[in-house]
Design a protein around this motif. Structure first.
Motif, PDB file in Angstrom:
ATOM      1  N   THR A 127       0.852  -1.187   0.000  1.00  0.00           N
ATOM      2  CA  THR A 127       0.000   0.000   0.000  1.00  0.00           C
ATOM      3  C   THR A 127       0.887   1.235   0.000  1.00  0.00           C
ATOM      4  O   THR A 127       1.713   1.427   0.899  1.00  0.00           O
ATOM      5  N   LEU A 128       0.727   2.069  -1.025  1.00  0.00           N
ATOM      6  CA  LEU A 128       1.571   3.265  -1.190  1.00  0.00           C
ATOM      7  C   LEU A 128       1.029   4.426  -0.372  1.00  0.00           C
ATOM      8  O   LEU A 128      -0.062   4.365   0.205  1.00  0.00           O
ATOM      9  N   ALA A 129       1.801   5.499  -0.345  1.00  0.00           N
ATOM     10  CA  ALA A 129       1.429   6.667   0.455  1.00  0.00           C
ATOM     11  C   ALA A 129       0.111   7.282   0.002  1.00  0.00           C
ATOM     12  O   ALA A 129      -0.630   7.851   0.812  1.00  0.00           O
ATOM     13  N   ASN A 130      -0.211   7.176  -1.283  1.00  0.00           N
ATOM     14  CA  ASN A 130      -1.464   7.763  -1.790  1.00  0.00           C
ATOM     15  C   ASN A 130      -2.663   6.844  -1.592  1.00  0.00           C
ATOM     16  O   ASN A 130      -3.776   7.160  -2.021  1.00  0.00           O
ATOM     17  N   GLY A 131      -2.457   5.697  -0.946  1.00  0.00           N
ATOM     18  CA  GLY A 131      -3.559   4.784  -0.667  1.00  0.00           C
ATOM     19  C   GLY A 131      -3.773   3.700  -1.700  1.00  0.00           C
ATOM     20  O   GLY A 131      -4.559   2.775  -1.478  1.00  0.00           O
ATOM     21  N   SER A 132      -3.094   3.783  -2.841  1.00  0.00           N
ATOM     22  CA  SER A 132      -3.251   2.759  -3.868  1.00  0.00           C
ATOM     23  C   SER A 132      -2.535   1.479  -3.457  1.00  0.00           C
ATOM     24  O   SER A 132      -1.555   1.508  -2.707  1.00  0.00           O
ATOM     25  N   SER A 133      -3.036   0.349  -3.955  1.00  0.00           N
ATOM     26  CA  SER A 133      -2.497  -0.960  -3.561  1.00  0.00           C
ATOM     27  C   SER A 133      -1.947  -1.711  -4.764  1.00  0.00           C
ATOM     28  O   SER A 133      -2.477  -1.602  -5.880  1.00  0.00           O
ATOM     29  N   ILE A 134      -0.905  -2.479  -4.503  1.00  0.00           N
ATOM     30  CA  ILE A 134      -0.284  -3.305  -5.537  1.00  0.00           C
ATOM     31  C   ILE A 134      -0.166  -4.725  -4.992  1.00  0.00           C
ATOM     32  O   ILE A 134       0.411  -4.945  -3.920  1.00  0.00           O
ATOM     33  N   ILE A 135      -0.725  -5.686  -5.721  1.00  0.00           N
ATOM     34  CA  ILE A 135      -0.596  -7.090  -5.321  1.00  0.00           C
ATOM     35  C   ILE A 135       0.772  -7.572  -5.799  1.00  0.00           C
ATOM     36  O   ILE A 135       1.005  -7.732  -6.993  1.00  0.00           O
ATOM     37  N   LEU A 136       1.671  -7.810  -4.862  1.00  0.00           N
ATOM     38  CA  LEU A 136       3.063  -8.065  -5.213  1.00  0.00           C
ATOM     39  C   LEU A 136       3.272  -9.396  -5.916  1.00  0.00           C
ATOM     40  O   LEU A 136       4.136  -9.506  -6.793  1.00  0.00           O
ATOM     41  N   ASN A 137       2.514 -10.422  -5.546  1.00  0.00           N
ATOM     42  CA  ASN A 137       2.708 -11.714  -6.182  1.00  0.00           C
ATOM     43  C   ASN A 137       2.277 -11.723  -7.637  1.00  0.00           C
ATOM     44  O   ASN A 137       2.630 -12.638  -8.388  1.00  0.00           O
ATOM     45  N   ALA A 163       7.730   9.053   2.755  1.00  0.00           N
ATOM     46  CA  ALA A 163       6.302   8.777   2.893  1.00  0.00           C
ATOM     47  C   ALA A 163       6.153   7.369   3.451  1.00  0.00           C
ATOM     48  O   ALA A 163       7.054   6.537   3.320  1.00  0.00           O
ATOM     49  N   LEU A 164       5.028   7.110   4.081  1.00  0.00           N
ATOM     50  CA  LEU A 164       4.808   5.800   4.686  1.00  0.00           C
ATOM     51  C   LEU A 164       4.212   4.814   3.671  1.00  0.00           C
ATOM     52  O   LEU A 164       3.244   5.128   2.977  1.00  0.00           O
ATOM     53  N   ASN A 165       4.812   3.650   3.595  1.00  0.00           N
ATOM     54  CA  ASN A 165       4.286   2.527   2.821  1.00  0.00           C
ATOM     55  C   ASN A 165       3.937   1.405   3.798  1.00  0.00           C
ATOM     56  O   ASN A 165       4.380   1.400   4.946  1.00  0.00           O
ATOM     57  N   MET A 166       3.171   0.441   3.333  1.00  0.00           N
ATOM     58  CA  MET A 166       2.850  -0.723   4.154  1.00  0.00           C
ATOM     59  C   MET A 166       2.826  -1.965   3.276  1.00  0.00           C
ATOM     60  O   MET A 166       2.306  -1.939   2.161  1.00  0.00           O
TER      61      MET A 166
END
Length: 389
Positions: free
Chosen positions: A128-138, A173-176
Protein backbone atom coordinates in the motif's frame (compact mmCIF):
# COMPACT_ATOMS: atom_id res chain seq x y z
CA UNK A 1 13.01 -54.49 -2.41
CA UNK A 2 11.90 -58.06 -1.67
CA UNK A 3 9.88 -59.41 1.24
CA UNK A 4 12.98 -60.35 3.23
CA UNK A 5 14.34 -56.82 3.02
CA UNK A 6 10.99 -55.41 4.06
CA UNK A 7 10.84 -57.50 7.22
CA UNK A 8 14.45 -56.60 7.95
CA UNK A 9 13.32 -52.96 8.08
CA UNK A 10 10.49 -53.95 10.42
CA UNK A 11 12.95 -55.68 12.74
CA UNK A 12 15.29 -52.66 12.74
CA UNK A 13 12.31 -50.40 13.47
CA UNK A 14 11.30 -52.50 16.50
CA UNK A 15 14.90 -52.47 17.76
CA UNK A 16 15.21 -48.70 17.36
CA UNK A 17 18.04 -48.82 14.80
CA UNK A 18 16.14 -47.99 11.59
CA UNK A 19 17.33 -45.05 9.51
CA UNK A 20 15.11 -41.94 9.12
CA UNK A 21 14.27 -43.06 5.57
CA UNK A 22 13.25 -46.54 6.76
CA UNK A 23 11.13 -45.05 9.55
CA UNK A 24 9.43 -42.71 7.09
CA UNK A 25 8.74 -45.66 4.78
CA UNK A 26 7.02 -47.70 7.50
CA UNK A 27 5.06 -44.73 8.78
CA UNK A 28 3.91 -43.98 5.24
CA UNK A 29 2.68 -47.57 4.98
CA UNK A 30 0.80 -47.34 8.26
CA UNK A 31 -0.85 -44.17 7.02
CA UNK A 32 -1.96 -45.99 3.88
CA UNK A 33 -3.66 -48.60 6.06
CA UNK A 34 -5.40 -45.90 8.11
CA UNK A 35 -6.59 -43.81 5.16
CA UNK A 36 -6.96 -46.22 2.23
CA UNK A 37 -7.75 -49.79 3.31
CA UNK A 38 -7.93 -50.90 -0.33
CA UNK A 39 -4.54 -49.51 -1.34
CA UNK A 40 -3.01 -52.99 -0.83
CA UNK A 41 -5.78 -55.05 -2.40
CA UNK A 42 -3.23 -57.48 -3.81
CA UNK A 43 -2.21 -58.64 -0.35
CA UNK A 44 -4.01 -61.44 1.47
CA UNK A 45 -6.16 -60.32 4.40
CA UNK A 46 -4.14 -62.28 6.95
CA UNK A 47 -0.81 -60.91 5.73
CA UNK A 48 -2.26 -57.41 5.57
CA UNK A 49 -3.51 -57.63 9.16
CA UNK A 50 -0.16 -58.92 10.38
CA UNK A 51 1.70 -56.13 8.62
CA UNK A 52 -0.63 -53.49 10.00
CA UNK A 53 -0.34 -54.86 13.51
CA UNK A 54 3.46 -55.03 13.36
CA UNK A 55 3.77 -51.40 12.34
CA UNK A 56 1.09 -50.28 14.80
CA UNK A 57 2.84 -52.03 17.69
CA UNK A 58 6.10 -50.35 16.79
CA UNK A 59 4.49 -46.93 16.69
CA UNK A 60 2.65 -47.52 19.97
CA UNK A 61 5.82 -48.64 21.72
CA UNK A 62 7.71 -45.55 20.58
CA UNK A 63 4.94 -43.26 21.81
CA UNK A 64 4.68 -45.13 25.13
CA UNK A 65 8.44 -44.87 25.65
CA UNK A 66 8.30 -41.11 25.19
CA UNK A 67 5.33 -40.82 27.57
CA UNK A 68 7.30 -42.53 30.32
CA UNK A 69 9.94 -39.82 30.08
CA UNK A 70 7.46 -37.08 30.99
CA UNK A 71 4.79 -36.54 33.61
CA UNK A 72 2.50 -35.16 30.91
CA UNK A 73 1.66 -36.91 27.68
CA UNK A 74 3.86 -35.80 24.81
CA UNK A 75 3.40 -36.97 21.22
CA UNK A 76 6.63 -36.92 19.23
CA UNK A 77 6.35 -35.86 15.62
CA UNK A 78 8.48 -37.70 13.08
CA UNK A 79 10.58 -35.75 10.61
CA UNK A 80 8.78 -37.04 7.54
CA UNK A 81 11.13 -37.89 4.64
CA UNK A 82 8.36 -37.84 2.05
CA UNK A 83 10.47 -38.29 -1.06
CA UNK A 84 12.41 -41.23 0.35
CA UNK A 85 9.24 -42.88 1.61
CA UNK A 86 7.58 -42.48 -1.78
CA UNK A 87 10.53 -44.09 -3.58
CA UNK A 88 10.61 -46.99 -1.13
CA UNK A 89 6.88 -47.46 -1.51
CA UNK A 90 7.04 -47.59 -5.32
CA UNK A 91 9.90 -50.08 -5.32
CA UNK A 92 8.30 -52.31 -2.70
CA UNK A 93 4.80 -52.27 -4.14
CA UNK A 94 5.92 -53.13 -7.66
CA UNK A 95 8.11 -56.01 -6.49
CA UNK A 96 6.21 -57.58 -3.59
CA UNK A 97 2.61 -57.38 -4.80
CA UNK A 98 1.40 -58.81 -8.08
CA UNK A 99 -1.78 -56.77 -8.23
CA UNK A 100 -1.40 -53.02 -8.73
CA UNK A 101 -3.82 -50.79 -6.85
CA UNK A 102 -6.19 -48.72 -8.95
CA UNK A 103 -7.78 -46.78 -6.10
CA UNK A 104 -5.58 -43.80 -5.30
CA UNK A 105 -5.81 -40.07 -4.93
CA UNK A 106 -5.02 -39.42 -8.59
CA UNK A 107 -8.01 -41.47 -9.74
CA UNK A 108 -10.54 -39.65 -7.55
CA UNK A 109 -12.78 -36.90 -8.95
CA UNK A 110 -11.17 -33.47 -8.76
CA UNK A 111 -13.79 -32.08 -6.40
CA UNK A 112 -13.23 -34.97 -3.98
CA UNK A 113 -9.47 -34.45 -3.94
CA UNK A 114 -10.01 -30.83 -2.97
CA UNK A 115 -11.76 -32.03 0.19
CA UNK A 116 -8.95 -34.39 1.21
CA UNK A 117 -6.07 -31.96 1.48
CA UNK A 118 -5.08 -28.30 1.48
CA UNK A 119 -1.98 -26.83 -0.09
CA UNK A 120 0.45 -24.69 1.95
CA UNK A 121 0.77 -20.93 1.73
CA UNK A 122 3.32 -19.05 -0.38
CA UNK A 123 4.77 -15.65 -1.20
CA UNK A 124 1.73 -13.38 -1.16
CA UNK A 125 1.52 -9.75 -0.07
CA UNK A 126 -0.03 -6.38 -0.82
CA UNK A 127 1.93 -3.12 -0.98
CA UNK A 128 0.00 0.00 0.00
CA UNK A 129 1.57 3.27 -1.19
CA UNK A 130 1.43 6.67 0.46
CA UNK A 131 -1.46 7.76 -1.79
CA UNK A 132 -3.56 4.78 -0.67
CA UNK A 133 -3.25 2.76 -3.87
CA UNK A 134 -2.50 -0.96 -3.56
CA UNK A 135 -0.28 -3.30 -5.54
CA UNK A 136 -0.60 -7.09 -5.32
CA UNK A 137 3.06 -8.06 -5.21
CA UNK A 138 2.71 -11.71 -6.18
CA UNK A 139 1.12 -10.61 -9.48
CA UNK A 140 4.02 -8.34 -10.40
CA UNK A 141 6.92 -9.35 -12.64
CA UNK A 142 10.52 -8.81 -11.57
CA UNK A 143 12.06 -5.37 -11.94
CA UNK A 144 10.98 -1.83 -11.09
CA UNK A 145 7.46 -1.83 -9.69
CA UNK A 146 7.02 1.88 -8.98
CA UNK A 147 8.59 4.93 -7.35
CA UNK A 148 7.30 6.62 -4.24
CA UNK A 149 8.62 9.58 -2.21
CA UNK A 150 12.31 9.33 -3.00
CA UNK A 151 12.60 5.55 -3.38
CA UNK A 152 12.52 3.03 -6.19
CA UNK A 153 10.59 -0.14 -5.34
CA UNK A 154 12.05 -3.18 -7.07
CA UNK A 155 11.01 -6.83 -7.15
CA UNK A 156 14.05 -9.10 -7.37
CA UNK A 157 14.28 -12.38 -9.26
CA UNK A 158 13.81 -14.36 -6.04
CA UNK A 159 10.53 -12.56 -5.33
CA UNK A 160 11.67 -10.08 -2.68
CA UNK A 161 10.90 -6.37 -2.52
CA UNK A 162 13.82 -3.95 -2.21
CA UNK A 163 13.61 -0.20 -1.51
CA UNK A 164 16.39 1.85 -3.10
CA UNK A 165 16.55 5.44 -1.93
CA UNK A 166 17.63 8.18 -4.31
CA UNK A 167 20.59 10.27 -3.24
CA UNK A 168 18.55 13.46 -3.51
CA UNK A 169 15.67 12.12 -1.41
CA UNK A 170 14.75 14.46 1.44
CA UNK A 171 11.11 13.64 2.14
CA UNK A 172 9.77 10.23 3.13
CA UNK A 173 6.30 8.78 2.89
CA UNK A 174 4.81 5.80 4.69
CA UNK A 175 4.29 2.53 2.82
CA UNK A 176 2.85 -0.72 4.15
CA UNK A 177 3.31 -4.34 3.13
CA UNK A 178 0.81 -6.84 4.51
CA UNK A 179 0.41 -10.59 4.10
CA UNK A 180 -2.90 -12.49 4.15
CA UNK A 181 -3.54 -15.83 5.79
CA UNK A 182 -1.61 -18.30 3.67
CA UNK A 183 1.01 -15.69 2.74
CA UNK A 184 4.55 -14.66 3.63
CA UNK A 185 6.97 -12.13 2.19
CA UNK A 186 10.48 -10.73 2.43
CA UNK A 187 11.67 -7.18 1.82
CA UNK A 188 14.69 -4.96 2.26
CA UNK A 189 14.13 -1.45 3.60
CA UNK A 190 15.93 1.62 2.28
CA UNK A 191 18.61 1.40 5.02
CA UNK A 192 19.44 -2.23 4.16
CA UNK A 193 17.44 -3.78 6.98
CA UNK A 194 16.02 -7.16 5.96
CA UNK A 195 12.48 -8.08 6.99
CA UNK A 196 10.55 -11.35 6.85
CA UNK A 197 6.75 -11.28 7.29
CA UNK A 198 4.87 -14.35 8.44
CA UNK A 199 1.23 -14.98 7.48
CA UNK A 200 -1.39 -12.41 8.61
CA UNK A 201 1.28 -9.80 9.36
CA UNK A 202 2.16 -6.28 8.29
CA UNK A 203 4.87 -3.65 8.47
CA UNK A 204 4.45 0.11 8.03
CA UNK A 205 7.68 1.95 7.20
CA UNK A 206 9.05 5.10 5.53
CA UNK A 207 10.23 4.90 1.93
CA UNK A 208 13.52 6.46 3.09
CA UNK A 209 14.86 7.03 6.60
CA UNK A 210 15.52 10.62 7.65
CA UNK A 211 15.98 12.33 11.00
CA UNK A 212 17.39 10.86 14.21
CA UNK A 213 15.52 7.52 14.26
CA UNK A 214 14.37 4.71 12.01
CA UNK A 215 10.80 3.83 13.00
CA UNK A 216 8.55 1.01 11.76
CA UNK A 217 5.25 -0.43 12.98
CA UNK A 218 4.23 -4.07 12.81
CA UNK A 219 1.41 -6.52 13.42
CA UNK A 220 1.54 -10.31 13.47
CA UNK A 221 4.96 -11.97 13.34
CA UNK A 222 8.08 -10.42 11.83
CA UNK A 223 11.78 -11.31 11.77
CA UNK A 224 14.37 -8.52 11.45
CA UNK A 225 18.01 -8.33 10.49
CA UNK A 226 18.60 -4.66 11.26
CA UNK A 227 21.33 -2.78 9.41
CA UNK A 228 23.77 -1.19 11.86
CA UNK A 229 23.73 2.59 12.22
CA UNK A 230 24.79 3.90 15.63
CA UNK A 231 23.72 7.41 14.72
CA UNK A 232 20.16 6.36 13.89
CA UNK A 233 18.57 3.82 16.29
CA UNK A 234 15.99 1.42 14.84
CA UNK A 235 12.62 1.21 16.63
CA UNK A 236 9.89 -1.38 16.11
CA UNK A 237 6.45 -0.54 17.50
CA UNK A 238 3.57 -2.95 18.01
CA UNK A 239 0.34 -2.65 19.98
CA UNK A 240 1.91 -3.31 23.39
CA UNK A 241 5.62 -2.58 23.16
CA UNK A 242 8.47 -0.75 21.45
CA UNK A 243 11.78 -2.45 20.64
CA UNK A 244 14.87 -0.28 20.30
CA UNK A 245 18.02 -1.56 18.56
CA UNK A 246 21.15 -0.36 16.82
CA UNK A 247 21.83 -3.44 14.71
CA UNK A 248 20.63 -6.93 15.54
CA UNK A 249 18.70 -10.06 14.55
CA UNK A 250 15.43 -10.78 16.35
CA UNK A 251 11.94 -12.20 15.96
CA UNK A 252 8.76 -10.68 17.34
CA UNK A 253 5.41 -12.45 17.58
CA UNK A 254 2.50 -10.12 18.33
CA UNK A 255 -0.54 -11.98 16.98
CA UNK A 256 -3.77 -10.87 18.60
CA UNK A 257 -4.94 -14.45 19.11
CA UNK A 258 -1.83 -15.44 21.09
CA UNK A 259 -1.73 -15.08 24.86
CA UNK A 260 1.44 -12.97 24.91
CA UNK A 261 3.87 -10.99 22.79
CA UNK A 262 7.18 -12.84 22.39
CA UNK A 263 10.46 -11.20 21.38
CA UNK A 264 13.38 -13.54 20.71
CA UNK A 265 16.91 -12.18 20.31
CA UNK A 266 19.41 -14.07 18.16
CA UNK A 267 22.19 -11.50 17.80
CA UNK A 268 23.08 -8.09 19.25
CA UNK A 269 21.07 -6.36 21.96
CA UNK A 270 17.57 -4.92 22.25
CA UNK A 271 15.71 -2.84 24.79
CA UNK A 272 11.96 -3.35 25.04
CA UNK A 273 9.57 -0.77 26.48
CA UNK A 274 6.02 -1.61 27.53
CA UNK A 275 3.24 0.58 26.11
CA UNK A 276 0.05 1.54 27.92
CA UNK A 277 -3.43 1.35 26.41
CA UNK A 278 -2.91 4.80 24.86
CA UNK A 279 0.25 3.69 23.10
CA UNK A 280 2.62 5.63 25.35
CA UNK A 281 5.76 4.19 26.92
CA UNK A 282 5.49 3.15 30.56
CA UNK A 283 8.35 3.01 33.02
CA UNK A 284 8.66 -0.73 32.39
CA UNK A 285 11.42 -2.13 30.18
CA UNK A 286 13.91 -4.95 29.82
CA UNK A 287 17.14 -5.57 27.93
CA UNK A 288 17.70 -8.87 26.13
CA UNK A 289 20.93 -10.71 25.47
CA UNK A 290 21.36 -13.17 22.58
CA UNK A 291 19.52 -16.41 23.24
CA UNK A 292 16.89 -14.80 25.47
CA UNK A 293 13.16 -14.32 24.97
CA UNK A 294 10.93 -11.66 26.52
CA UNK A 295 7.28 -12.52 27.07
CA UNK A 296 4.70 -9.82 27.69
CA UNK A 297 1.41 -11.45 28.59
CA UNK A 298 -1.92 -9.63 28.41
CA UNK A 299 -2.32 -7.28 31.39
CA UNK A 300 1.13 -8.23 32.71
CA UNK A 301 2.99 -5.53 34.63
CA UNK A 302 6.48 -6.83 33.81
CA UNK A 303 8.33 -8.72 31.10
CA UNK A 304 9.17 -12.36 31.72
CA UNK A 305 12.67 -13.12 30.39
CA UNK A 306 13.85 -16.69 29.84
CA UNK A 307 16.20 -18.76 27.71
CA UNK A 308 14.77 -18.97 24.20
CA UNK A 309 14.26 -21.89 21.88
CA UNK A 310 15.79 -19.93 19.01
CA UNK A 311 15.13 -22.62 16.42
CA UNK A 312 11.43 -22.74 17.26
CA UNK A 313 11.10 -18.96 17.23
CA UNK A 314 12.39 -18.59 13.67
CA UNK A 315 11.34 -21.96 12.25
CA UNK A 316 8.61 -20.30 10.17
CA UNK A 317 11.18 -17.99 8.56
CA UNK A 318 13.38 -20.98 7.72
CA UNK A 319 10.53 -22.91 6.12
CA UNK A 320 9.19 -25.30 8.72
CA UNK A 321 7.05 -25.68 11.84
CA UNK A 322 8.77 -26.57 15.08
CA UNK A 323 6.71 -27.52 18.10
CA UNK A 324 8.27 -27.70 21.56
CA UNK A 325 5.74 -29.17 23.98
CA UNK A 326 2.94 -27.17 22.35
CA UNK A 327 -0.73 -27.94 22.82
CA UNK A 328 -3.16 -28.60 20.00
CA UNK A 329 -4.59 -25.07 20.00
CA UNK A 330 -1.15 -23.48 19.63
CA UNK A 331 -0.41 -25.78 16.71
CA UNK A 332 -3.74 -25.18 15.01
CA UNK A 333 -3.39 -21.40 15.23
CA UNK A 334 -0.23 -21.74 13.16
CA UNK A 335 -1.99 -24.12 10.79
CA UNK A 336 -4.92 -21.74 10.42
CA UNK A 337 -2.67 -18.84 9.45
CA UNK A 338 -0.40 -20.72 7.06
CA UNK A 339 -3.00 -22.86 5.29
CA UNK A 340 -5.72 -20.18 5.32
CA UNK A 341 -8.25 -22.39 7.07
CA UNK A 342 -10.66 -22.10 9.96
CA UNK A 343 -10.50 -24.59 12.82
CA UNK A 344 -13.49 -26.04 14.68
CA UNK A 345 -13.20 -28.15 17.84
CA UNK A 346 -15.80 -30.77 18.71
CA UNK A 347 -15.80 -32.55 22.03
CA UNK A 348 -13.18 -32.16 24.73
CA UNK A 349 -10.02 -30.42 23.59
CA UNK A 350 -7.00 -32.70 23.89
CA UNK A 351 -4.46 -31.88 26.60
CA UNK A 352 -1.62 -33.70 24.82
CA UNK A 353 1.62 -31.85 24.11
CA UNK A 354 3.48 -32.17 20.83
CA UNK A 355 7.15 -31.98 19.95
CA UNK A 356 8.89 -32.07 16.55
CA UNK A 357 9.09 -30.33 13.20
CA UNK A 358 7.49 -30.49 9.77
CA UNK A 359 8.29 -28.69 6.54
CA UNK A 360 5.89 -25.83 5.78
CA UNK A 361 5.89 -26.82 2.11
CA UNK A 362 3.88 -29.96 2.94
CA UNK A 363 0.14 -30.15 2.49
CA UNK A 364 -1.92 -29.78 5.65
CA UNK A 365 -2.48 -33.55 5.89
CA UNK A 366 1.18 -34.00 6.87
CA UNK A 367 0.69 -31.71 9.87
CA UNK A 368 -2.52 -33.47 10.85
CA UNK A 369 -0.67 -36.80 11.07
CA UNK A 370 0.74 -35.74 14.43
CA UNK A 371 -2.79 -35.44 15.80
CA UNK A 372 -3.86 -38.78 14.35
CA UNK A 373 -1.01 -40.51 16.22
CA UNK A 374 -2.69 -39.26 19.38
CA UNK A 375 -6.02 -40.72 18.20
CA UNK A 376 -7.47 -37.28 17.52
CA UNK A 377 -9.80 -37.30 14.54
CA UNK A 378 -9.36 -34.61 11.90
CA UNK A 379 -11.67 -33.86 9.00
CA UNK A 380 -11.12 -31.38 6.18
CA UNK A 381 -14.30 -29.79 4.84
CA UNK A 382 -13.63 -27.06 2.30
CA UNK A 383 -11.54 -24.43 4.05
CA UNK A 384 -12.28 -25.76 7.54
CA UNK A 385 -10.52 -28.37 9.67
CA UNK A 386 -12.68 -30.11 12.26
CA UNK A 387 -10.88 -31.53 15.31
CA UNK A 388 -12.71 -34.26 17.22
CA UNK A 389 -11.34 -35.91 20.33
Amino acid sequence: MDQKEFYTILRKYREGIATPEEIAFLEAYYDLFEVEENVLDGMEDKAKAQLKNTIKVGLSEQIAAEERKSSSKVIWIKKWAAAAAALLFIGFASYLFTKQTTTNLASKPEEQVAQLDISPGGNKAVLTLANGSSIILNDKENGLITQDAGAEIVKTKDGQIVYRSKQSAQNAALNMISTPRGGQYQLTLADGTKVWLNASSSIKFPTVFTGAERKVEITGEVYFEVAKNRNMPFKVSSAHQVIEVLGTHFNINTYDDESADKTTLLEGSVKIHKLNTEGKEENISTILKPGQQAILAANAKVFKVSTADEEAAVAWKNGYFKFNRDNIQTIMRQVSRWYNVDVEYRGKISEDLFVGKINRSENVSEVLRILQLSKINTTIKGDKIIITN
